[in-house]
Design an enzyme around this catalytic site. Structure first.
Site, PDB file in Angstrom:
ATOM      1  N   LYS A 175       0.871  -1.178   0.000  1.00 22.60           N
ATOM      2  CA  LYS A 175       0.000   0.000   0.000  1.00 22.60           C
ATOM      3  C   LYS A 175       0.906   1.225   0.000  1.00 22.60           C
ATOM      4  CE  LYS A 175      -2.051   3.225   1.650  1.00 22.60           C
ATOM      5  NZ  LYS A 175      -1.756   4.541   1.051  1.00 22.60           N
ATOM      6  N   GLU A 250       8.457   2.690  11.786  1.00 23.65           N
ATOM      7  CA  GLU A 250       9.558   3.622  11.543  1.00 23.65           C
ATOM      8  C   GLU A 250       8.915   4.996  11.399  1.00 23.65           C
ATOM      9  OE1 GLU A 250      12.684   2.174  11.685  1.00 23.65           O
ATOM     10  OE2 GLU A 250      12.933   4.337  11.920  1.00 23.65           O
ATOM     11  N   CYS A 284      13.061  11.423   7.023  1.00 25.22           N
ATOM     12  CA  CYS A 284      12.925  11.183   8.461  1.00 25.22           C
ATOM     13  C   CYS A 284      14.257  11.445   9.155  1.00 25.22           C
ATOM     14  CB  CYS A 284      12.391   9.797   8.760  1.00 25.22           C
ATOM     15  SG  CYS A 284      13.045   8.555   7.696  1.00 25.22           S
ATOM     16  N   GLU A 385       8.509  17.531  14.833  1.00 26.16           N
ATOM     17  CA  GLU A 385       8.957  17.288  13.456  1.00 26.16           C
ATOM     18  C   GLU A 385       8.175  18.192  12.498  1.00 26.16           C
ATOM     19  OE1 GLU A 385       8.117  13.440  11.577  1.00 26.16           O
ATOM     20  OE2 GLU A 385      10.230  13.405  10.975  1.00 26.16           O
TER      21      GLU A 385
HETATM   22  P1  ADP Z   1       3.391  11.046   5.913  1.00 28.66           P
HETATM   23  O1  ADP Z   1       3.080  12.252   6.722  1.00 28.66           O
HETATM   24  O2  ADP Z   1       4.828  10.667   5.868  1.00 28.66           O
HETATM   25  O3  ADP Z   1       2.716  10.977   4.587  1.00 28.66           O
HETATM   26  P2  ADP Z   1       1.384   9.212   6.933  1.00 28.66           P
HETATM   27  O4  ADP Z   1       1.479   8.500   8.221  1.00 28.66           O
HETATM   28  O5  ADP Z   1       0.288  10.157   6.711  1.00 28.66           O
HETATM   29  O6  ADP Z   1       2.812   9.868   6.788  1.00 28.66           O
HETATM   30  O7  ADP Z   1       1.354   8.189   5.727  1.00 28.66           O
HETATM   31  C1  ADP Z   1       2.236   7.095   5.590  1.00 28.66           C
HETATM   32  C2  ADP Z   1       1.493   5.926   4.976  1.00 28.66           C
HETATM   33  O8  ADP Z   1       0.486   5.488   5.895  1.00 28.66           O
HETATM   34  C3  ADP Z   1       0.748   6.268   3.683  1.00 28.66           C
HETATM   35  O9  ADP Z   1       0.844   5.169   2.793  1.00 28.66           O
HETATM   36  C4  ADP Z   1      -0.672   6.467   4.167  1.00 28.66           C
HETATM   37  O10 ADP Z   1      -1.623   6.238   3.149  1.00 28.66           O
HETATM   38  C5  ADP Z   1      -0.768   5.409   5.248  1.00 28.66           C
HETATM   39  N1  ADP Z   1      -1.833   5.629   6.255  1.00 28.66           N
HETATM   40  C6  ADP Z   1      -2.377   6.806   6.648  1.00 28.66           C
HETATM   41  N2  ADP Z   1      -3.327   6.603   7.588  1.00 28.66           N
HETATM   42  C7  ADP Z   1      -3.387   5.263   7.818  1.00 28.66           C
HETATM   43  C8  ADP Z   1      -4.154   4.421   8.698  1.00 28.66           C
HETATM   44  N3  ADP Z   1      -5.064   4.914   9.532  1.00 28.66           N
HETATM   45  N4  ADP Z   1      -3.936   3.088   8.654  1.00 28.66           N
HETATM   46  C9  ADP Z   1      -2.995   2.569   7.838  1.00 28.66           C
HETATM   47  N5  ADP Z   1      -2.250   3.298   6.993  1.00 28.66           N
HETATM   48  C10 ADP Z   1      -2.422   4.644   6.972  1.00 28.66           C
END
Ligand code: ADP
Length: 496
Positions: A175, A250, A284, A385
């Site tokens: 994903k 991570e 990161c 951050e």
């Molecule tokens: P960033 O700010 O680095 O984009 P996110 O945590 O928003 O970090 O996103 C990182 C990944 O986690 C993306 O692939 C996003 O679609 C996914 N993601 C966001 N929310 C959820 C959730 N509730 N459950 C699982 N995956 C998620």
């Protein structure tokens, strides 16, 4: 005409069951639409999990050295297509070409490392405490691995997870972040071209809160590996805890570079610029704090500002560009919000602190490299951050104070010390509370064959990369073989 992309589920490129799509646009020029990608739903995830289980049934029985051969071919195909993938990646996420080439190279290195691991995957044979008895351990694959990845390393981070997961005999559900679906598509194409059996990999595009969440909550996905924000990691961690899943997290960082009064300041200057403004600060491991000894503070901060002022902003595909755009509108809004917070806390904007005035850049998510002076420990811009081109400068009076300031944050990913004093270097290596410390190099620059990860709220104790990640993607099985022909009781029948 805009191209429409598909998911890869059950051995085929298929449209999402929802019939819904989202647009992927170039962050340097939002008029440039790259393609439409599936906005999938839980139903698509369910189909992908069922397929991954079939894939797992055969792939887990394929000998590890043969699995390694497939990954070797993956590495070779990445070499062949490196330039094409790097250009696609720059177009969809903005960082400059030198960096996206590096991103692909990290995938190549990870593939070739995984190949060799296929002929290792060591177990252990150790003496039993009983006569005529053998004791040993070996590794077993686990099942369908759910891999959820962020936008900032669109190829490297997925490969850090996927290649060891595959080498260990797992099937993978991928994903990718919504902002980088094209790179994910190209990676899956390469896996298939290299001869990976189709049901061993599934690609499901869509929103994290729908697709990612469905993957995490699916009972037949026994392990999850996530890289992204601390907020999302906490949500995932709660679900995995409740469902007793194996989980690697991570997450965030607030990485500091310590510049002591005996440092080679020209060297530290190059490091600070690369660490703070490479990938527009969206790593990161980005250097987001500069902790400087008071004896060199004013001079060094002036040097940093002079050079950072002159960094050329622009589209990453342009050869002259040194700093690309932020990933999207939310990311820029977040940076702007933090500059406001910093000002309100009493920090001074020494350079930047605004969008570039250049009309050419109006249609992208650009923000000028920014240096905040007069930052004191405990301020929010020192603790939280920001994930953008913002460097907070803190003045200290000694190495002890610098180490204390470095450690007084909730994160612990990367740190760096610039000094010519060998004693200071060893103090820093020992006492900086981070998973990675660099000496006379910036906070970024991890290599694929060493473990990568952080302490405290950056992670949950696991590591990516190197040899350690293979422990995460395999389960240890222990076997005792008693060939004495009689019952021997451990801890009891142990006479000399
Ligand atoms: P960033 O700010 O680095 O984009 P996110 O945590 O928003 O970090 O996103 C990182 C990944 O986690 C993306 O692939 C996003 O679609 C996914 N993601 C966001 N929310 C959820 C959730 N509730 N459950 C699982 N995956 C998620």
């Amino acid at each position: 005409m805009t191209e429409t992309f598909k998911n890869f589920i059950a051995g085929d490129w298929v449209a999402p069951t929802t019939g819904a799509y989202f647009e992927n646009r170039n962050p340097a020029d939002w008029d440039d639409v790259i393609g439409c990608f599936p906005r999938s739903g839980p139903e698509d995830v369910a189909l992908a999990v069922a397929s991954a289980q079939r894939g797992f049934a055969t792939w887990s029985r394929t000998p590890a050295p043969i699995r390694g051969e497939v990954l070797h071919r993956v590495g070779d195909l990445l070499v062949q297509r490196k330039e094409e993938i790097a250009r696609a990646m720059t177009r969809e996420m903005g960082k400059v070409l030198a960096e996206t080439r590096g991103d692909v190279q990290e995938g190549i290195d990870t593939a070739h490392y995984a190949h060799t691991e296929g002929r290792r995957l060591f177990g252990r044979t150790v003496p039993s405490e009983l006569r005529n008895k053998w004791a040993m351990s070996f590794r077993r694959p686990i099942g369908a691995a759910g891999l959820i990845t962020p936008f900032n390393f669109p190829l490297a981070i997925p490969t850090w997870k996927m290649f060891p997961a595959l080498l260990c005999g797992n099937a993978v559900l991928f994903k990718p972040a919504e902002d980088v679906p094209l790179t994910a598509h190209l990676l899956v194409e390469i896996l298939l071209a290299a001869g990976l059996p189709p049901e061993v990999v599934q690609l499901v595009h869509g929103e994290g809160s729908v697709v990612g969440r469905a993957m995490v909550e699916h009972p037949e996905v026994p392990l999850i590996s996530f890289t992204g924000s601390t907020e999302t990691g906490s949500i995932i961690g709660t679900t995995c805890g409740r469902m007793h899943k194996r989980l690697s997290l991570e997450m965030g960082g607030k990485n500091a570079m310590l510049v002591m009064d005996d440092a080679d300041l020209d060297l530290a200057l190059d490091g600070a610029l690369w660490g703070a403004f490479g990938t527009t600060g969206q790593r990161c491991t980005a250097t987001s704090r500069l902790i400087v000894h008071e004896r060199v503070h004013d001079r060094f901060v002036q040097m940093v500002c002079d050079r950072a002022q002159r960094l050329r902003l622009g589209p990453g595909l342009d050869d002259q560009t040194e700093v690309g755009p932020l990933i999207n509108e939310d990311a820029r809004t977040k940076v702007e919000r933090y500059i406001g917070v910093g000002r309100a806390e009493g920090a001074r904007v020494l350079i930047g602190g605004e969008r570039p005035p250049d009309k050419r850049l109006e249609r992208g998510w650009f923000y000028r490299p920014t240096v905040l002076g007069g930052v004191r420990p405990g301020m929010r811009v020192e603790q939280e951050e920001i994930f953008g081109p913002v460097l907070s400068v803190i003045k200290v009076g000694s190495l002890d104070e610098a180490i204390r300031v470095n450690n007084d944050v909730k994160y612990g990913l990367s740190s760096s010390l610039y000094s010519r004093d060998v004693n200071a270097a060893f103090r820093a290596m020992t006492d900086l509370d981070t998973g990675i410390t660099y000496v006379n190099a910036p906070t970024i620059g991890a290599e694929a064959h060493l473990p990568f990860g952080g302490v405290k709220q950056t992670g949950n104790g696991h590591r990516e990369g190197g040899w350690e990640v293979y422990d995460f993607y395999s389960e240890t099985k222990v076997v005792y073989v008693d060939f004495s022909g009689k019952l021997q009781r451990a801890q009891i029948d142990t006479e000399v």
